[in-house]
Scaffold this active site. Structure first.
Site, short mmCIF file in Angstrom:
data_model
loop_
_atom_site.label_atom_id
_atom_site.label_comp_id
_atom_site.label_asym_id
_atom_site.label_seq_id
_atom_site.Cartn_x
_atom_site.Cartn_y
_atom_site.Cartn_z
N THR A 1 4.56 12.35 7.61
CA THR A 1 5.96 12.72 7.79
C THR A 1 6.20 13.10 9.24
OG1 THR A 1 6.11 13.55 5.52
CG2 THR A 1 7.78 14.31 7.07
N THR B 1 -8.12 -9.42 4.65
CA THR B 1 -8.58 -10.08 3.43
C THR B 1 -10.10 -10.07 3.35
OG1 THR B 1 -6.66 -11.56 3.44
CG2 THR B 1 -8.56 -12.25 2.14
N SER C 1 -6.86 -7.85 -0.79
CA SER C 1 -6.28 -7.24 0.40
C SER C 1 -6.72 -5.79 0.51
CB SER C 1 -4.75 -7.30 0.34
OG SER C 1 -4.29 -8.63 0.38
N CYS D 1 -3.49 -4.99 7.09
CA CYS D 1 -3.90 -5.56 5.82
C CYS D 1 -4.82 -6.73 6.12
CB CYS D 1 -2.67 -6.03 5.03
SG CYS D 1 -3.06 -6.95 3.54
N PHE E 1 0.84 -1.19 0.00
CA PHE E 1 0.00 0.00 0.00
C PHE E 1 0.89 1.26 0.00
CE2 PHE E 1 -1.97 -3.49 2.28
CZ PHE E 1 -3.20 -3.60 1.66
N ALA F 1 -7.70 -12.62 13.00
CA ALA F 1 -7.28 -13.70 13.89
C ALA F 1 -6.70 -13.14 15.19
CB ALA F 1 -6.25 -14.58 13.19
N HIS G 1 1.42 -4.44 7.74
CA HIS G 1 1.80 -5.29 8.88
C HIS G 1 2.11 -4.37 10.06
CE1 HIS G 1 3.28 -8.35 5.66
NE2 HIS G 1 1.96 -8.30 5.75
#
Length: 213
Positions: free
Chosen positions: A158, A49, A40, A47, A2, A67, A105
């Protein structure tokens, strides 16, 4: 992969399951024809699904499964119906890379320490903006550098300044309007992903030091 450029703000419509596995339905303005099962989607950072996609007026509702690891390490475990979330579809070859490379992640949870109004010049017009003071987990603060990139709740930002385990980011009016940042307050938790390049640079430095030692 991404960029941290939010393309829609969705709304959690339903949550079911337990601490081991939770299914979350999110309403959004995305065209259902463009979302394949298994696609995704970055949802305020993580991220996730798409496991179902259902057309609705003005867009669609997609469902994701979170999960135990995701529930424990991100804010997803706190999501309830009505919660708004920043959304971004995954990159396609040839897309413009307007933010920075983001994997989806999440490395850990940051916390907003303070929100301070400031005035910034945007397109030669002085406009009210907001400076956020944010505390990073001690284990991640070494990856955060002044003028470097960081992803917070799925938004590429930033870093303006760093002091110990705290850092600041400046949010312009546009970002406040088209993301969930306008709702954020001191004490809120944020999904934090450090810059991919910073992470690998630090790892390489550690490896070289180990070899030299």
């Amino acid at each position: 992969m991404f960029t941290g450029l939010v393309s829609d703000v969705g709304r959690v419509a339903a949550v079911s399951g337990d601490s081991k596995l939770r299914r979350i339905a999110i309403e959004c303005a995305y065209d259902p024809a463009g979302i394949l099962i298994g696609a995704s989607i970055a949802c305020s950072g993580p991220c996730l699904t798409a496991v179902t996609v259902t057309p609705r007026e003005g867009g669609c509702t997609f469902e994701v499964d979170a999960a135990a690891e995701t529930l424990a390490r991100t804010t997803v475990g706190e999501w309830v119906p009505g919660r708004r979330v920043n959304l971004e579809r995954s990159l396609k070859i040839g897309d413009e890379l307007g933010g920075h490379l983001v994997t989806g992640h999440v490395d850990g949870l940051a916390e907003i320490v303070a929100r301070e109004p400031v005035t910034a010049k945007v397109d030669d017009v002085w406009a009210p903006s907001e400076r956020f003071v944010i505390r990073a987990p001690a284990s991640l603060s070494r990856f955060i550098a002044e003028k470097g990139s960081i992803c917070l709740d799925g938004t590429s930002l930033t870093v303006n300044g760093v002091e110990g385990d705290t850092f600041t980011v400046l949010l312009i009016p546009h970002t406040l309007a088209v993301t969930t940042w306008g709702e954020r307050r001191a004490g809120d938790k944020l999904n934090l992903e450090v810059d991919l390049i910073a992470r690998y640079a630090a790892r390489l430095t550690e490896a070289r030091a180990a070899v030299a030692g």
